[in-house]
Design a protein around this motif. Structure first.
Motif, PDB file in Angstrom:
ATOM      1  N   ASP A  91     -18.957  42.579  -9.432  1.00 51.45           N
ATOM      2  CA  ASP A  91     -19.168  43.055 -10.804  1.00 51.45           C
ATOM      3  C   ASP A  91     -18.834  41.973 -11.826  1.00 51.45           C
ATOM      4  O   ASP A  91     -19.476  41.881 -12.868  1.00 51.45           O
ATOM      5  N   ASP A  92     -17.813  41.175 -11.519  1.00 50.64           N
ATOM      6  CA  ASP A  92     -17.442  40.072 -12.420  1.00 50.64           C
ATOM      7  C   ASP A  92     -18.597  39.080 -12.520  1.00 50.64           C
ATOM      8  O   ASP A  92     -18.832  38.481 -13.569  1.00 50.64           O
ATOM      9  N   ASN A  93     -19.304  38.899 -11.401  1.00 54.47           N
ATOM     10  CA  ASN A  93     -20.530  38.099 -11.335  1.00 54.47           C
ATOM     11  C   ASN A  93     -20.358  36.641 -11.756  1.00 54.47           C
ATOM     12  O   ASN A  93     -21.255  36.047 -12.356  1.00 54.47           O
ATOM     13  N   THR A  94     -19.208  36.052 -11.426  1.00 54.15           N
ATOM     14  CA  THR A  94     -19.032  34.622 -11.645  1.00 54.15           C
ATOM     15  C   THR A  94     -18.752  33.966 -10.299  1.00 54.15           C
ATOM     16  O   THR A  94     -18.109  34.579  -9.430  1.00 54.15           O
ATOM     17  N   PRO A  95     -19.199  32.747 -10.106  1.00 54.03           N
ATOM     18  CA  PRO A  95     -18.895  32.058  -8.854  1.00 54.03           C
ATOM     19  C   PRO A  95     -17.389  31.941  -8.618  1.00 54.03           C
ATOM     20  O   PRO A  95     -16.928  32.026  -7.479  1.00 54.03           O
ATOM     21  N   ALA A  99     -15.014  34.098  -9.460  1.00 59.84           N
ATOM     22  CA  ALA A  99     -14.494  35.377  -8.961  1.00 59.84           C
ATOM     23  C   ALA A  99     -14.875  35.583  -7.505  1.00 59.84           C
ATOM     24  O   ALA A  99     -14.051  36.034  -6.686  1.00 59.84           O
ATOM     25  N   LEU A 100     -16.100  35.248  -7.160  1.00 60.24           N
ATOM     26  CA  LEU A 100     -16.549  35.403  -5.771  1.00 60.24           C
ATOM     27  C   LEU A 100     -15.768  34.461  -4.855  1.00 60.24           C
ATOM     28  O   LEU A 100     -15.305  34.853  -3.779  1.00 60.24           O
ATOM     29  N   ARG A 101     -15.624  33.222  -5.298  1.00 61.49           N
ATOM     30  CA  ARG A 101     -14.897  32.218  -4.504  1.00 61.49           C
ATOM     31  C   ARG A 101     -13.437  32.643  -4.318  1.00 61.49           C
ATOM     32  O   ARG A 101     -12.891  32.559  -3.218  1.00 61.49           O
ATOM     33  N   HIS A 102     -12.819  33.146  -5.382  1.00 60.84           N
ATOM     34  CA  HIS A 102     -11.423  33.594  -5.286  1.00 60.84           C
ATOM     35  C   HIS A 102     -11.302  34.744  -4.288  1.00 60.84           C
ATOM     36  O   HIS A 102     -10.381  34.763  -3.472  1.00 60.84           O
ATOM     37  N   PHE A 103     -12.217  35.695  -4.350  1.00 59.98           N
ATOM     38  CA  PHE A 103     -12.166  36.803  -3.398  1.00 59.98           C
ATOM     39  C   PHE A 103     -12.300  36.298  -1.968  1.00 59.98           C
ATOM     40  O   PHE A 103     -11.550  36.708  -1.084  1.00 59.98           O
ATOM     41  N   LEU A 104     -13.269  35.412  -1.736  1.00 62.43           N
ATOM     42  CA  LEU A 104     -13.506  34.923  -0.380  1.00 62.43           C
ATOM     43  C   LEU A 104     -12.358  34.070   0.138  1.00 62.43           C
ATOM     44  O   LEU A 104     -12.032  34.122   1.325  1.00 62.43           O
ATOM     45  N   GLU A 105     -11.730  33.300  -0.746  1.00 60.20           N
ATOM     46  CA  GLU A 105     -10.643  32.417  -0.318  1.00 60.20           C
ATOM     47  C   GLU A 105      -9.309  33.148  -0.211  1.00 60.20           C
ATOM     48  O   GLU A 105      -8.502  32.826   0.654  1.00 60.20           O
ATOM     49  N   VAL A 106      -9.065  34.106  -1.100  1.00 59.47           N
ATOM     50  CA  VAL A 106      -7.739  34.713  -1.201  1.00 59.47           C
ATOM     51  C   VAL A 106      -7.779  36.236  -1.128  1.00 59.47           C
ATOM     52  O   VAL A 106      -7.067  36.857  -0.351  1.00 59.47           O
ATOM     53  N   GLY A 107      -8.614  36.824  -1.987  1.00 65.04           N
ATOM     54  CA  GLY A 107      -8.602  38.271  -2.182  1.00 65.04           C
ATOM     55  C   GLY A 107      -8.820  39.094  -0.932  1.00 65.04           C
ATOM     56  O   GLY A 107      -8.124  40.101  -0.718  1.00 65.04           O
ATOM     57  N   GLN A 108      -9.747  38.684  -0.098  1.00 62.39           N
ATOM     58  CA  GLN A 108     -10.016  39.486   1.090  1.00 62.39           C
ATOM     59  C   GLN A 108      -8.817  39.520   2.038  1.00 62.39           C
ATOM     60  O   GLN A 108      -8.637  40.480   2.772  1.00 62.39           O
ATOM     61  N   TYR A 109      -7.994  38.497   2.003  1.00 65.54           N
ATOM     62  CA  TYR A 109      -6.823  38.452   2.880  1.00 65.54           C
ATOM     63  C   TYR A 109      -5.649  39.218   2.269  1.00 65.54           C
ATOM     64  O   TYR A 109      -4.790  39.694   2.989  1.00 65.54           O
ATOM     65  N   GLU A 110      -5.623  39.312   0.952  1.00 65.65           N
ATOM     66  CA  GLU A 110      -4.591  40.090   0.293  1.00 65.65           C
ATOM     67  C   GLU A 110      -4.807  41.576   0.511  1.00 65.65           C
ATOM     68  O   GLU A 110      -3.870  42.331   0.720  1.00 65.65           O
ATOM     69  N   VAL A 111      -6.067  42.002   0.465  1.00 66.27           N
ATOM     70  CA  VAL A 111      -6.396  43.409   0.646  1.00 66.27           C
ATOM     71  C   VAL A 111      -6.324  43.781   2.121  1.00 66.27           C
ATOM     72  O   VAL A 111      -5.810  44.838   2.479  1.00 66.27           O
ATOM     73  N   GLY A 112      -6.847  42.929   2.984  1.00 64.52           N
ATOM     74  CA  GLY A 112      -6.857  43.188   4.424  1.00 64.52           C
ATOM     75  C   GLY A 112      -8.061  44.017   4.821  1.00 64.52           C
ATOM     76  O   GLY A 112      -8.837  44.456   3.996  1.00 64.52           O
ATOM     77  N   GLN A 113      -8.183  44.227   6.073  1.00 66.48           N
ATOM     78  CA  GLN A 113      -9.290  45.025   6.619  1.00 66.48           C
ATOM     79  C   GLN A 113      -8.859  46.452   6.680  1.00 66.48           C
ATOM     80  O   GLN A 113      -9.403  47.354   6.987  1.00 66.48           O
TER      81      GLN A 113
END
Length: 78
Positions: A58-62, A64-78
């Motif tokens: 939704d943020d639609n910036t590279p 934000a996407l890069r941060h999620f892929l590098e950090v965010g997905q690991y903070e949230v977990g599966q």
């Protein structure tokens, strides 16, 4: 003939550390979105991870996407 030991100057080992960064650093915005949608397409992705991925999209910036892929997905977990 004199026998003397061969003396070499002591050497310090050189350690090289690769600082290549993240694989996401060189990706285009479209490639980052593809990586995001791959996470969303995984049936094992949790609702919390889906929500965090959706917020980054939704943020639609590279950034934000890069941060999620590098950090965010690991903070949230599966």
């Amino acid at each position: 003939m004199l026998a003397t030991p061969s003396v070499a100057a002591p050497t310090t080992p050189v350690v090289t550390v690769a600082t290549t960064g993240s694989p996401y650093d060189e990706m285009s915005a479209d490639d980052l979105r593809v990586a995001m949608f791959r996470i969303l397409a995984d049936p094992d992705t949790s609702a919390a991870l889906r929500a965090a991925a959706g917020a980054a999209l939704d943020d639609n910036t590279p950034e934000a996407l890069r941060h999620f892929l590098e950090v965010g997905q690991y903070e949230v977990g599966q």
